[in-house]
Write a protein that holds these residues in place. Structure first.
Motif, short mmCIF file in Angstrom:
data_model
loop_
_atom_site.label_atom_id
_atom_site.label_comp_id
_atom_site.label_asym_id
_atom_site.label_seq_id
_atom_site.Cartn_x
_atom_site.Cartn_y
_atom_site.Cartn_z
N SER A 46 -3.23 0.46 -3.76
CA SER A 46 -3.09 -0.90 -3.24
C SER A 46 -2.97 -1.86 -4.40
N ASN A 63 0.86 -1.19 0.00
CA ASN A 63 0.00 0.00 0.00
C ASN A 63 0.88 1.23 0.00
N GLU A 64 0.66 2.11 -0.94
CA GLU A 64 1.41 3.36 -1.04
C GLU A 64 0.45 4.52 -0.80
N GLU A 65 0.76 5.38 0.16
CA GLU A 65 -0.05 6.57 0.39
C GLU A 65 0.67 7.77 -0.21
N ILE A 115 -4.44 6.42 -1.87
CA ILE A 115 -3.83 5.19 -1.39
C ILE A 115 -3.89 4.16 -2.51
N HIS A 124 -5.33 12.66 -0.07
CA HIS A 124 -4.47 11.47 -0.12
C HIS A 124 -5.01 10.49 -1.15
N THR A 149 0.28 11.85 -2.08
CA THR A 149 -0.39 13.12 -1.82
C THR A 149 -1.03 13.67 -3.08
#
Length: 177
Positions: free
Chosen positions: A153, A131-133, A151, A149, A135
């Motif tokens: 996945s 998972n990458e959050e 996210i 944000h 901006t």
């Protein structure tokens, strides 16, 4: 002595007037708990379907530099037959010198009856995790001035699920004209 008494009475009356105006003013009764408008979306980025080996891939790697240029489809669901809602395009340079570069942006463009516009997602500090959050740094059209944000996945179908949590500025203070 009389001038000092007059001065003190004037200061007390002025202070009392300011306090009463602050308490009675209609601006003091206005609801300050109104939050800026927000939106949540869940979309999927589909891998391109390559029919044969001679078809050019939509992911290009620039030789030597290690840059990735991609052009994928955004859909409502995880299946590649789901309704298309837009495109995901980007240019990412995963080399350490460019890891914090402003060039690492993913553009999500939307073309549906409900939403028309684009979002810019800053792809700095991508660590290739499950998972990458990232901006959200701005938008156009239906997403004008959006912040928030995104996210990303990785799903088991070689697609990415994108959960967007967006906030918009309070537009009630617009300039007439």
């Amino acid at each position: 002595m009389l001038p000092r008494i007059i001065f003190c009475v004037a200061v007390v009356l002025a202070t009392l007037t300011v306090v009463l105006l602050a308490l009675i003013s209609p601006a003091a009764r206005r609801n300050h708990s109104s939050k800026s408008p927000s939106m949540a979306l869940s979309l999927y980025i589909q891998q391109p379907q390559i029919a044969s080996s001679d078809t050019q891939s939509s992911v290009a790697q620039i030789s030597g530099a290690g840059a990735f240029v991609f052009h994928h489809t955004l859909t409502e669901g995880p299946e590649n037959t789901s309704r298309s809602v837009g495109k995901a395009q980007g240019f990412i340079v995963p080399i350490e010198q460019f890891a914090h570069s402003a060039f690492n942006i993913i553009y999500l463009t939307f073309d549906t009856p409900d939403y028309s516009g684009s979002l810019s997602v800053q792809a700095n500090d991508v660590a290739h995790k499950e998972n990458e959050e990232l901006t959200v740094v701005g938008g156009t059209g239906s997403f004008a001035f959006a912040r928030g944000h995104a996210i990303f996945s990785n799903t088991q179908r070689q697609t990415y699920q994108v959960n967007l949590r967006l906030k918009f500025p309070n537009r009630s203070h617009s300039i007439p004209g």
